[in-house]
Every structure is written in C-alpha cells, then in structure tokens.
Motif scaffolding. Structure first.
Motif, PDB file in Angstrom:
ATOM      1  N   GLU A 190      57.818  31.690  33.707  1.00  0.00           N
ATOM      2  CA  GLU A 190      57.471  31.675  32.237  1.00  0.00           C
ATOM      3  C   GLU A 190      57.118  32.941  31.824  1.00  0.00           C
ATOM      4  OE1 GLU A 190      55.447  28.996  28.767  1.00  0.00           O
ATOM      5  OE2 GLU A 190      55.130  28.685  30.713  1.00  0.00           O
ATOM      6  N   HIS A 191      56.081  33.545  32.374  1.00  0.00           N
ATOM      7  CA  HIS A 191      55.405  34.605  31.977  1.00  0.00           C
ATOM      8  C   HIS A 191      56.032  35.928  32.643  1.00  0.00           C
ATOM      9  CE1 HIS A 191      52.391  32.487  29.429  1.00  0.00           C
ATOM     10  NE2 HIS A 191      52.325  31.762  30.519  1.00  0.00           N
ATOM     11  N   GLY A 192      56.721  35.951  33.484  1.00  0.00           N
ATOM     12  CA  GLY A 192      57.407  37.164  34.309  1.00  0.00           C
ATOM     13  C   GLY A 192      56.433  37.899  35.020  1.00  0.00           C
ATOM     14  N   ILE A 193      55.631  37.149  35.864  1.00  0.00           N
ATOM     15  CA  ILE A 193      54.626  37.917  36.432  1.00  0.00           C
ATOM     16  C   ILE A 193      54.707  37.413  38.049  1.00  0.00           C
ATOM     17  CG2 ILE A 193      52.631  38.101  34.599  1.00  0.00           C
ATOM     18  CD1 ILE A 193      51.775  35.470  35.578  1.00  0.00           C
ATOM     19  N   LYS A 194      53.983  38.275  38.872  1.00  0.00           N
ATOM     20  CA  LYS A 194      54.201  38.004  40.235  1.00  0.00           C
ATOM     21  C   LYS A 194      53.129  37.551  41.032  1.00  0.00           C
ATOM     22  CE  LYS A 194      57.562  41.912  40.432  1.00  0.00           C
ATOM     23  NZ  LYS A 194      57.696  43.025  41.124  1.00  0.00           N
ATOM     24  N   ALA A 195      51.904  37.282  40.478  1.00  0.00           N
ATOM     25  CA  ALA A 195      50.913  36.818  41.144  1.00  0.00           C
ATOM     26  C   ALA A 195      49.997  36.056  40.113  1.00  0.00           C
ATOM     27  CB  ALA A 195      50.056  38.004  41.950  1.00  0.00           C
ATOM     28  N   LEU A 196      49.439  35.175  40.594  1.00  0.00           N
ATOM     29  CA  LEU A 196      48.203  34.044  39.937  1.00  0.00           C
ATOM     30  C   LEU A 196      46.752  34.150  40.758  1.00  0.00           C
ATOM     31  CD1 LEU A 196      50.287  31.298  38.916  1.00  0.00           C
ATOM     32  CD2 LEU A 196      49.406  32.778  37.371  1.00  0.00           C
ATOM     33  N   PRO A 197      45.802  34.626  40.044  1.00  0.00           N
ATOM     34  CA  PRO A 197      44.594  34.553  40.657  1.00  0.00           C
ATOM     35  C   PRO A 197      44.237  32.857  40.693  1.00  0.00           C
ATOM     36  CG  PRO A 197      44.416  36.224  39.099  1.00  0.00           C
ATOM     37  CD  PRO A 197      45.780  35.305  38.784  1.00  0.00           C
ATOM     38  N   VAL A 198      43.426  32.515  41.704  1.00  0.00           N
ATOM     39  CA  VAL A 198      43.174  31.135  41.530  1.00  0.00           C
ATOM     40  C   VAL A 198      41.816  31.142  41.549  1.00  0.00           C
ATOM     41  CG1 VAL A 198      42.919  28.987  43.058  1.00  0.00           C
ATOM     42  CG2 VAL A 198      45.146  30.468  43.393  1.00  0.00           C
ATOM     43  N   ILE A 199      41.371  30.236  40.431  1.00  0.00           N
ATOM     44  CA  ILE A 199      39.821  30.377  40.282  1.00  0.00           C
ATOM     45  C   ILE A 199      39.017  28.990  40.321  1.00  0.00           C
ATOM     46  CG2 ILE A 199      40.100  32.414  38.735  1.00  0.00           C
ATOM     47  CD1 ILE A 199      40.167  30.658  36.340  1.00  0.00           C
ATOM     48  N   ASP A 200      37.745  29.091  40.392  1.00  0.00           N
ATOM     49  CA  ASP A 200      37.150  27.644  40.189  1.00  0.00           C
ATOM     50  C   ASP A 200      36.568  27.559  39.028  1.00  0.00           C
ATOM     51  OD1 ASP A 200      34.979  29.394  39.921  1.00  0.00           O
ATOM     52  OD2 ASP A 200      34.194  29.132  42.029  1.00  0.00           O
ATOM     53  N   ALA A 201      35.764  26.429  38.799  1.00  0.00           N
ATOM     54  CA  ALA A 201      35.367  26.069  37.481  1.00  0.00           C
ATOM     55  C   ALA A 201      34.303  27.054  36.861  1.00  0.00           C
ATOM     56  CB  ALA A 201      34.482  24.809  37.571  1.00  0.00           C
ATOM     57  N   GLN A 202      33.801  28.087  37.487  1.00  0.00           N
ATOM     58  CA  GLN A 202      32.945  29.179  36.904  1.00  0.00           C
ATOM     59  C   GLN A 202      33.651  30.375  36.806  1.00  0.00           C
ATOM     60  OE1 GLN A 202      31.799  27.222  39.729  1.00  0.00           O
ATOM     61  NE2 GLN A 202      30.885  26.090  38.235  1.00  0.00           N
ATOM     62  N   ARG A 203      35.028  30.326  36.766  1.00  0.00           N
ATOM     63  CA  ARG A 203      36.099  31.535  36.793  1.00  0.00           C
ATOM     64  C   ARG A 203      35.982  32.619  37.872  1.00  0.00           C
ATOM     65  NH1 ARG A 203      39.639  31.799  32.899  1.00  0.00           N
ATOM     66  NH2 ARG A 203      39.470  34.287  33.255  1.00  0.00           N
ATOM     67  N   GLN A 204      35.366  31.900  39.110  1.00  0.00           N
ATOM     68  CA  GLN A 204      34.988  32.983  40.041  1.00  0.00           C
ATOM     69  C   GLN A 204      36.526  32.875  41.205  1.00  0.00           C
ATOM     70  OE1 GLN A 204      31.481  31.876  42.124  1.00  0.00           O
ATOM     71  NE2 GLN A 204      30.292  33.134  40.844  1.00  0.00           N
ATOM     72  N   VAL A 205      36.897  33.891  41.416  1.00  0.00           N
ATOM     73  CA  VAL A 205      38.318  34.148  42.165  1.00  0.00           C
ATOM     74  C   VAL A 205      38.036  33.558  43.600  1.00  0.00           C
ATOM     75  CG1 VAL A 205      40.002  35.640  42.882  1.00  0.00           C
ATOM     76  CG2 VAL A 205      38.973  36.087  40.898  1.00  0.00           C
ATOM     77  N   ILE A 206      38.806  32.501  43.977  1.00  0.00           N
ATOM     78  CA  ILE A 206      38.702  32.127  45.449  1.00  0.00           C
ATOM     79  C   ILE A 206      40.008  32.241  46.129  1.00  0.00           C
ATOM     80  CG2 ILE A 206      36.836  30.211  44.557  1.00  0.00           C
ATOM     81  CD1 ILE A 206      39.078  28.233  44.499  1.00  0.00           C
ATOM     82  N   GLY A 207      40.959  32.718  45.451  1.00  0.00           N
ATOM     83  CA  GLY A 207      42.262  32.954  46.230  1.00  0.00           C
ATOM     84  C   GLY A 207      43.283  33.740  45.218  1.00  0.00           C
ATOM     85  N   ILE A 208      44.405  34.052  45.650  1.00  0.00           N
ATOM     86  CA  ILE A 208      45.628  34.381  44.723  1.00  0.00           C
ATOM     87  C   ILE A 208      46.925  33.860  45.456  1.00  0.00           C
ATOM     88  CG2 ILE A 208      45.821  36.659  46.302  1.00  0.00           C
ATOM     89  CD1 ILE A 208      46.265  38.088  43.408  1.00  0.00           C
ATOM     90  N   VAL A 209      47.751  33.708  44.538  1.00  0.00           N
ATOM     91  CA  VAL A 209      48.918  33.106  45.059  1.00  0.00           C
ATOM     92  C   VAL A 209      50.335  33.779  44.429  1.00  0.00           C
ATOM     93  CG1 VAL A 209      49.058  31.269  43.176  1.00  0.00           C
ATOM     94  CG2 VAL A 209      50.267  30.772  45.308  1.00  0.00           C
ATOM     95  N   THR A 210      51.330  34.186  45.057  1.00  0.00           N
ATOM     96  CA  THR A 210      52.508  34.690  44.801  1.00  0.00           C
ATOM     97  C   THR A 210      53.622  33.663  44.855  1.00  0.00           C
ATOM     98  OG1 THR A 210      53.129  35.683  46.796  1.00  0.00           O
ATOM     99  CG2 THR A 210      51.484  36.984  45.431  1.00  0.00           C
ATOM    100  N   ALA A 211      54.818  34.269  44.217  1.00  0.00           N
ATOM    101  CA  ALA A 211      56.035  33.410  44.357  1.00  0.00           C
ATOM    102  C   ALA A 211      56.375  33.305  45.671  1.00  0.00           C
ATOM    103  CB  ALA A 211      57.090  34.009  43.613  1.00  0.00           C
ATOM    104  N   ALA A 212      56.322  34.285  46.499  1.00  0.00           N
ATOM    105  CA  ALA A 212      56.514  34.036  48.203  1.00  0.00           C
ATOM    106  C   ALA A 212      55.611  33.363  48.634  1.00  0.00           C
ATOM    107  CB  ALA A 212      56.253  35.546  48.563  1.00  0.00           C
TER     108      ALA A 212
END
Length: 360
Positions: free
Chosen positions: A251-273
């Motif tokens: 929908e947004h034409g992007i290649k990666a999404l940061p995965v965050i917890d409830a405190q908006r701290q980054v715990i991972g990242i995920v791509t289309a692949a």
C-alpha cells in the motif's frame, strides 16, 4: 600569525616558511658565487656577475615551485629573451622612455610566443634599457647563466627538502567525478577563462579534487540523521499477521517495516522477502497466512541515533549491505527511517538545504 589574512595572501606553516627562505638564501648565494667565479675565469670583466631580476626569479622558484611561471624553461627562456628584447631596444630606439616600454612589451610578446612567461623577464628587459646595455653577450652571461644556476639550485633544494603533498582521499567515490570528467571540466573552464593562469593544470586538478573531497566531508560531518530521516514511518507489531504486513508494504510502496514493541523500541525488521518465504506460491494463498510477523522478522537490527552524523552512515550502507536503517532517540524509541536514497539526496542537496526539515 593571524588566522585572518588579507584575501590572496598565502599562509604557510613555520617549517615551510623556514624551508623556502633558507632555500632562497643558499640558492642565490650559490648562483652569485659560481657566476662570479665563471666571470673571472672567462676574462669578461666588463660584465656584472649577478643581475637583479634573479632576486625576483628566486621568489618564484623557491616559494611558488608549482607555478608555470617557475618552470625551468620559463625562468631561463623568460630572462634570456627579456634581456635580448631590452638590448635590441637599447640599440635601435633613441628615447629611453620609448625604449623602456617597447622592451617590456616586446619581452612579454616573445615570452608568450615561446611559452616561457616569467615576470622577471620584463625586469630583465627594462634593466638592459636603463643601463643602456648593448653587448649581446650580457643575455647569456650573466643572465642565462644566473637563470640556469638558479633553476638547478631550486631543483636540488626541493628534491632534498620538500615532502610530497598528500593525495586527496575521496569521502565517497560515488559522488566524485572520475579523472576523465574532471580533466575535461578543467580544460573547458580554462579555455572559457581565456587568460594566463599562474597555476599548472596538474596542480589545479589536485586542488579541485581535494577541495571537492573536503566539501563533501564537511557536508557529511554537518548533517545529522535527524535532518534527513523519514519521520512518518510505517511499522509492524510482533503479533501482526504476515498478511497485514505485506498489505502495508504494498500500500505504501516501501520495502521494509521496523517491528516495534509497546514502547516503540525496535525489536526487529521485516522485508517483503522475509514475508514471501515461498516465491512460487500464489499471492492469494500467501495473504491467507495468519503467521505472526515475529516468526519472520530479523531480530538483529542495526539502528542509529538521530544525533549521529551522516559521515557515520556511509560505512553502514557501503560495507554491511544495509538498505534501510531505523533511527532511534535517546530512549531507543523509533523516530524515523533512513534509506540509501535519503543519503544520496543529502549529498547532492544544495548547501542552503543542508539541514532540511523532512516530514515524509
């Protein structure tokens, strides 16, 4: 020495100041001593053994050795041709004021044609007129002899004492022109300028390369991640489904999404692949998957602080294969995302836009 000097006034270190000055002392003294000995041995006692224009030549060959005006042929040819022009005018032109003007103008014309422009050559021409020198031998001894000896002394002195200039190290190869492009640009600029430049082509190219490298390095050191990051970042939660994450990427034409917890701290990242584990599966089948993002995400994530400089990002993008890097604040909360495209735009952005307020 004041840090602020008049425009065009050269500033050198103490070591270079001492090296140049001592070289001139020894060089002119050696020229005088050898020329005096040659004059005595030759029996041409009617000739002086050292001419004043050599003092001006010494300034160029010792203090400005990279100048085209200080090349061996420029020094020897310029002084000799200038003297010959002066002798000719002293012989054939009566009024001293006219002879002086013709001598200097003729010396310049000769030096330009012979490609040996040397300012003291004009002084040598004027000296011959003012002293009403009409002996052609004067152009060769002492003038040509003085000039050749001075060039030899300068070459020996620079070879013995001068340290090579450091080669410029480009901050980012991708943003600097290659050698052919830079050489072509220099040729075009010099041709358009249309005047004699007191710098040779190789030195000019080296200065331009170094200046451009320094300009990019200053840009890299002045821009922070917070200046160029994308602030409106799409994210995923660890319990989100693969279907939702894929839909968000598309929908947004992007290649990666940061995965965050409830405190908006980054715990991972995920791509289309990461989400499309079976590239041969039908899209509809993949979208029906209820697998959580946490099962597919990369847990070891490279993040950068919003306060870090752009120069610190170059190795991350160039050497580690990263394409998207989450940006966090002092509390390790996600505040933005930086991509390779953001870095390239920052490098090529005009100086007045070096600190943009990026909101998208």
């Amino acid at each position: 020495m004041s840090a602020v000097q008049a425009a065009g006034s050269p500033r050198v270190g103490i070591a270079e100041w001492f090296r140049v000055s001592l070289g001139a002392v020894l060089g002119v003294a050696a020229v005088g001593a050898i020329s005096q000995w040659v004059e005595g041995a030759s029996g041409w006692t009617q000739l002086v053994w050292l001419v004043a224009p050599i003092g001006a030549s010494a300034v160029i060959v010792f203090a400005l050795p990279s100048s085209p005006l200080g090349r061996p042929w420029s020094v020897i040819g310029g002084n000799t041709l200038g003297t010959l022009a002066g002798i000719t005018c002293a012989l054939w032109i009566g009024p001293p004021w006219l002879a002086a003007g013709m001598a200097v103008g003729g010396a310049i014309a000769l030096m330009l044609q012979a490609r040996c422009l040397h300012p003291p050559g004009g002084a040598a021409a004027l000296l011959a007129v003012l002293t009403h020198t009409t002996d052609w031998r004067f152009a060769f001894m002492p003038v040509a002899l003085n000039s050749a000896l001075l060039v030899l002394c300068a070459l020996l002195w620079h070879a013995a004492t001068r340290r090579p200039h450091p080669a410029p190290q480009p901050a980012a190869d991708a943003v600097l022109p290659n050698a052919d492009e830079l050489s072509s640009a220099i040729d075009a600029a010099v041709a358009r300028y249309g005047e004699v430049l007191d710098i040779d082509r190789a030195t000019l190219r080296g200065l331009l390369e170094d200046a451009q490298t320094q300009a990019y390095q200053q840009r890299l050191d002045s821009v922070r991640c917070s200046d160029i990051m994308q602030r409106d970042v799409q994210t995923a939660l660890p319990d989100d489904s693969v279907t939702d994450a894929l839909h968000r990427l598309e929908e947004h034409g992007i290649k990666a999404l940061p995965v965050i917890d409830a405190q908006r701290q980054v715990i991972g990242i995920v791509t289309a692949a990461d989400l499309r584990t079976d590239p041969d599966a039908a899209p509809s089948a993949m979208r029906e998957s209820a697998t959580p993002v946490a099962a597919r995400m990369t847990r070891r994530v490279q993040v950068v602080s919003a306060a870090r400089h752009l120069s610190e990002l170059i190795p991350l993008f160039a050497g580690s294969g990263h394409h998207h890097i989450p940006v966090v604040d002092d509390a390790a909360r996600l505040v933005g995302m930086i991509t390779q495209s953001d870095v390239m735009r920052a490098l090529h952005r005009p100086a007045q836009q070096a600190h943009p307020d990026t909101t998208g």
